[in-house]
Motif scaffolding. Structure first.
Motif, mmCIF file in Angstrom:
data_model
loop_
_atom_site.group_PDB
_atom_site.id
_atom_site.type_symbol
_atom_site.label_atom_id
_atom_site.label_comp_id
_atom_site.label_asym_id
_atom_site.label_seq_id
_atom_site.Cartn_x
_atom_site.Cartn_y
_atom_site.Cartn_z
ATOM 1 N N VAL A 107 -65.691 49.037 37.859
ATOM 2 C CA VAL A 107 -64.245 49.112 36.961
ATOM 3 C C VAL A 107 -63.000 49.359 37.724
ATOM 4 O O VAL A 107 -62.139 48.434 37.703
ATOM 5 C CB VAL A 107 -64.386 50.064 35.665
ATOM 6 C CG1 VAL A 107 -63.330 50.040 34.758
ATOM 7 C CG2 VAL A 107 -65.902 49.844 34.932
ATOM 8 N N LEU A 108 -63.437 50.260 38.606
ATOM 9 C CA LEU A 108 -62.426 50.586 39.596
ATOM 10 C C LEU A 108 -62.057 49.643 40.822
ATOM 11 O O LEU A 108 -61.124 49.448 41.293
ATOM 12 C CB LEU A 108 -62.453 52.053 40.275
ATOM 13 C CG LEU A 108 -62.217 53.240 39.238
ATOM 14 C CD1 LEU A 108 -62.462 54.572 40.097
ATOM 15 C CD2 LEU A 108 -60.899 53.155 38.507
ATOM 16 N N GLU A 109 -63.184 48.882 41.039
ATOM 17 C CA GLU A 109 -63.356 47.881 42.062
ATOM 18 C C GLU A 109 -63.037 48.191 43.477
ATOM 19 O O GLU A 109 -62.307 47.617 44.127
ATOM 20 C CB GLU A 109 -62.326 46.556 41.630
ATOM 21 C CG GLU A 109 -62.915 45.858 40.276
ATOM 22 C CD GLU A 109 -62.065 44.752 39.822
ATOM 23 O OE1 GLU A 109 -62.560 43.772 40.141
ATOM 24 O OE2 GLU A 109 -60.973 44.837 39.672
ATOM 25 N N LEU A 211 -60.961 54.840 32.728
ATOM 26 C CA LEU A 211 -61.076 54.098 34.177
ATOM 27 C C LEU A 211 -59.908 53.193 34.539
ATOM 28 O O LEU A 211 -59.494 53.221 35.329
ATOM 29 C CB LEU A 211 -62.603 53.555 34.481
ATOM 30 C CG LEU A 211 -63.554 54.795 34.550
ATOM 31 C CD1 LEU A 211 -64.933 53.934 34.520
ATOM 32 C CD2 LEU A 211 -63.461 55.418 35.629
ATOM 33 N N LEU A 212 -59.806 52.350 33.183
ATOM 34 C CA LEU A 212 -58.624 51.503 33.434
ATOM 35 C C LEU A 212 -57.458 52.402 33.756
ATOM 36 O O LEU A 212 -56.380 51.837 34.536
ATOM 37 C CB LEU A 212 -58.349 50.853 32.133
ATOM 38 C CG LEU A 212 -59.451 49.742 31.929
ATOM 39 C CD1 LEU A 212 -59.495 48.681 30.678
ATOM 40 C CD2 LEU A 212 -59.624 48.730 33.092
ATOM 41 N N ARG A 216 -54.913 51.904 36.998
ATOM 42 C CA ARG A 216 -53.604 51.533 37.143
ATOM 43 C C ARG A 216 -52.650 52.745 37.896
ATOM 44 O O ARG A 216 -51.877 52.470 38.666
ATOM 45 C CB ARG A 216 -52.830 51.716 35.701
ATOM 46 C CG ARG A 216 -53.299 50.423 34.800
ATOM 47 C CD ARG A 216 -52.113 50.398 33.678
ATOM 48 N NE ARG A 216 -52.557 51.327 32.922
ATOM 49 C CZ ARG A 216 -53.465 51.530 31.606
ATOM 50 N NH1 ARG A 216 -54.316 50.348 31.669
ATOM 51 N NH2 ARG A 216 -53.609 52.482 31.008
ATOM 52 N N LEU A 217 -53.233 54.017 37.822
ATOM 53 C CA LEU A 217 -52.762 55.197 38.690
ATOM 54 C C LEU A 217 -52.820 54.785 40.310
ATOM 55 O O LEU A 217 -51.673 55.101 40.884
ATOM 56 C CB LEU A 217 -53.196 56.193 38.238
ATOM 57 C CG LEU A 217 -52.771 57.056 36.951
ATOM 58 C CD1 LEU A 217 -53.665 58.291 36.585
ATOM 59 C CD2 LEU A 217 -51.300 57.386 37.169
ATOM 60 N N LEU A 218 -53.953 54.465 40.503
ATOM 61 C CA LEU A 218 -54.517 54.360 41.859
ATOM 62 C C LEU A 218 -53.470 52.973 42.345
ATOM 63 O O LEU A 218 -53.013 53.092 43.592
ATOM 64 C CB LEU A 218 -55.725 53.687 42.016
ATOM 65 C CG LEU A 218 -56.873 54.975 41.971
ATOM 66 C CD1 LEU A 218 -58.116 54.319 42.079
ATOM 67 C CD2 LEU A 218 -56.676 55.917 43.330
ATOM 68 N N CYS A 219 -53.180 51.880 41.583
ATOM 69 C CA CYS A 219 -52.380 50.806 42.049
ATOM 70 C C CYS A 219 -50.741 51.192 42.296
ATOM 71 O O CYS A 219 -50.065 51.079 43.244
ATOM 72 C CB CYS A 219 -52.333 49.852 41.062
ATOM 73 S SG CYS A 219 -53.846 48.852 40.833
#
Ligand code: URA
Length: 221
Positions: A107-109, A211-212, A216-219
């Motif tokens: 999911v986080l890839e 997780l989605l 988004r936060l990680l991006c």
């Protein structure tokens, strides 16, 4: 003399109680990090491996310090080691760990090795019971130091125990999961523990949404 002193102290405590003061266990007031802990993950791991500060040290096979990328933006925090973690000294390597790895990678890839994974307590509670407050409060300075050293932007609290001891808030995980909580130096996002998901697969869809949000936060970071 001692008895008189104790009686006077007790009287004073009753007076304070009548005025509305409430008893708060001193253990909860400990500083978040121990000033004496080393400012280096390897040295900290060495100290943890010899820790005998609580009863869990008597029944553990190996301490489970935590592992992963010390330069990561994201840290996952679970409750405490289970049987496989106790045998190997690595966090989340049993069935719950397999699911956590899938959540991270599918999911986080991102590869599991690119994040940091740790627990509230570093030794396995017998029969996988929830750590007692005494065990958790004794151990948490190690985790706080890991957080200070890794400096993640996001911490995912896996389950109620991780959420409770990271925030001090006793609200149930069902109510708070998916919320983004500003912890000052990082953002905390609580979600269900993978072990809970193994018992309640229908809750996976909520964790997927969480997780989605994390992705988004990680991006953005
Ligand atoms: N459950 C946890 O909370 N932590 C682990 O390391 C394994 C299972």
């Amino acid at each position: 003399m001692n008895r008189l002193y104790n009686a006077l102290q007790l009287k004073r405590l009753y007076q304070l109680k009548q005025l509305g003061f409430r008893y708060v266990p001193l253990v909860e007031k400990r500083p978040s990090t121990e000033p004496s802990l080393p400012h280096d993950l390897k040295a900290l791991e060495q100290i943890v491996s010899q820790c005998q500060l609580c009863g869990l040290s008597k029944t553990r096979t190996k301490t489970v310090f935590g592992e992963g990328n010390p330069y990561t933006d994201i840290m996952f925090v679970g409750e405490g080691p289970g049987a496989q973690e106790d045998a190997t000294g690595r966090p989340f390597v049993g069935r719950a760990g397999e699911l956590l790895t899938k959540m991270i990678e599918n999911v986080l890839e991102v590869p599991r090795e690119s994040v940091y994974i740790a627990n509230i307590v570093k030794c396995r509670p017998p029969k996988n019971r929830v750590p007692t407050p005494e065990e958790a409060y004794t151990c948490i300075p190690y985790l706080k130091k890991q957080i200070e050293l890794v400096q993640p932007h996001i911490i995912v609290a896996l389950g109620a125990t991780a959420y409770h001891y990271l925030t001090g808030d006793k609200t149930g995980i069902t109510k708070v999961r998916g919320e983004l909580i500003d912890m000052g130096s990082y953002q905390l996002i609580p979600t269900y523990h993978p072990s809970y998901l193994l018992r309640n697969p229908s809750a996976k869809k909520e964790v997927y949404q969480d997780l989605l949000k994390i992705k988004r936060l990680l991006c953005e970071n």
